[in-house]
Design a protein around this motif. Structure first.
Motif, PDB file in Angstrom:
ATOM      1  N   ARG A 105       0.830  -1.211   0.000  1.00 15.57           N
ATOM      2  CA  ARG A 105       0.000   0.000   0.000  1.00 15.57           C
ATOM      3  C   ARG A 105       0.861   1.256   0.000  1.00 15.57           C
ATOM      4  NH1 ARG A 105      -4.863   1.471   4.336  1.00 15.57           N
ATOM      5  NH2 ARG A 105      -5.331   3.548   3.476  1.00 15.57           N
ATOM      6  N   GLU A 106       1.900   1.270   0.819  1.00 14.98           N
ATOM      7  CA  GLU A 106       2.789   2.441   0.858  1.00 14.98           C
ATOM      8  C   GLU A 106       3.456   2.669  -0.491  1.00 14.98           C
ATOM      9  OE1 GLU A 106       4.056   2.308   5.592  1.00 14.98           O
ATOM     10  OE2 GLU A 106       5.169   1.118   4.131  1.00 14.98           O
ATOM     11  N   ARG A 108       2.262   1.837  -3.482  1.00 13.67           N
ATOM     12  CA  ARG A 108       1.247   2.369  -4.406  1.00 13.67           C
ATOM     13  C   ARG A 108       0.986   3.845  -4.149  1.00 13.67           C
ATOM     14  NH1 ARG A 108      -1.495  -2.353  -3.002  1.00 13.67           N
ATOM     15  NH2 ARG A 108      -2.965  -1.136  -1.718  1.00 13.67           N
ATOM     16  N   GLU A 109       0.921   4.236  -2.873  1.00 14.86           N
ATOM     17  CA  GLU A 109       0.586   5.621  -2.532  1.00 14.86           C
ATOM     18  C   GLU A 109       1.743   6.581  -2.771  1.00 14.86           C
ATOM     19  OE1 GLU A 109      -0.706   5.342   1.496  1.00 14.86           O
ATOM     20  OE2 GLU A 109      -2.739   4.680   0.968  1.00 14.86           O
ATOM     21  N   ARG A 110       2.967   6.158  -2.460  1.00 14.06           N
ATOM     22  CA  ARG A 110       4.118   7.059  -2.556  1.00 14.06           C
ATOM     23  C   ARG A 110       4.754   7.077  -3.951  1.00 14.06           C
ATOM     24  NH1 ARG A 110       7.515   5.705   3.017  1.00 14.06           N
ATOM     25  NH2 ARG A 110       5.679   5.566   4.425  1.00 14.06           N
ATOM     26  N   PRO A 112       3.241   6.051  -7.296  1.00 18.18           N
ATOM     27  CA  PRO A 112       2.211   5.523  -8.219  1.00 18.18           C
ATOM     28  C   PRO A 112       2.727   5.262  -9.625  1.00 18.18           C
ATOM     29  CG  PRO A 112       1.834   7.851  -7.741  1.00 18.18           C
ATOM     30  CD  PRO A 112       2.872   7.388  -6.779  1.00 18.18           C
ATOM     31  N   HIS A 115       5.167   2.327  -9.452  1.00 21.50           N
ATOM     32  CA  HIS A 115       4.419   1.101  -9.156  1.00 21.50           C
ATOM     33  C   HIS A 115       3.730   0.578 -10.410  1.00 21.50           C
ATOM     34  CE1 HIS A 115       0.845  -1.222  -7.857  1.00 21.50           C
ATOM     35  NE2 HIS A 115       1.671  -1.703  -6.948  1.00 21.50           N
TER      36      HIS A 115
END
Length: 220
Positions: A105-106, A108-110, A112, A115
């Protein structure tokens, strides 16, 4: 002076590519990469169970990544078979750069954009991993007699990319080869022309998801 390797004597070599057992970071879905994370209690039991099954293949040689999670997995088979474990640093997992220690999750969020391309900042490309691990497998096979059976304990992305290189898959189809679950294995067999065939993939699978550093599209 040529750097080409001498041709191998034709034979019926078999290569078993065995992913390490579960770690705490697998469960937490943290990118491990080259960070040296040990097996958890479940991973230790997975390695012991898989070792009993793999011993039935009667391996003649055992090679491992030196990272603890792979080395301890290999040691479980060494204890059953009596084979010594060799180590090759080119079998370690993909360098995850800035992603190592982060959860999925981190990431994907940081990151994108990175990723989406599955390219860790400061880490290795898929092509670099495939070439590195593929070369390590080729070296090991050069030392294997024509009827030898080699088990290699390594990591999810490293093994998927290395086997793709070894069997000659073009990069654009690498993602079609699914990921390896913890302590599961793939079997590569020698063909009469000296090439390699994928005979089994993700064998020993339990009804559990693939928890890996590998590209999500290549996993479960």
């Amino acid at each position: 002076m040529s750097d080409a390797r001498p041709a191998r004597e034709p034979g019926r070599r078999r290569l078993v590519l065995w992913r390490h057992g579960q770690t705490a970071w697998n469960v937490e879905r943290r990118f491990q990469g080259k960070t040296d994370i040990p097996l958890d209690e479940t991973g230790i039991e997975q390695a012991r169970r898989a070792a009993r099954l793999l011993a039935g293949l009667r391996p003649t040689a055992l090679l491992s990544s030196p990272l603890r999670r792979a080395a301890d997995t290999a040691q479980a088979l060494a204890e059953v078979t009596g084979l010594p474990v060799g180590y090759d640093r080119d079998l370690i997992e993909r360098d995850g750069g800035a992603w190592e220690g982060l959860t999925s999750r981190e990431i994907r969020e940081r990151y994108p954009v990175e990723h989406a391309a599955w390219q860790p900042p400061g880490g290795e490309t898929s092509a670099q991993v495939a070439k590195r691990v593929g070369a390590a497998l080729e070296r090991a096979l050069d030392d294997l007699p024509p009827t030898g059976q080699l088990v290699v304990a390594s990591h999810g992305a490293a093994l998927r990319l290395g086997m793709s290189h070894l069997i000659g898959l073009p990069e654009e189809v690498w993602e079609r080869l699914g990921g390896l679950s913890n302590c599961c294995w793939s079997v590569i067999t020698e063909m009469r022309d000296g090439g390699w065939r994928l005979a089994e993939h993700n064998a020993g699978t339990l009804p559990e998801p693939v928890l890996s550093d590998d590209r999500p599209d290549a996993g479960a």
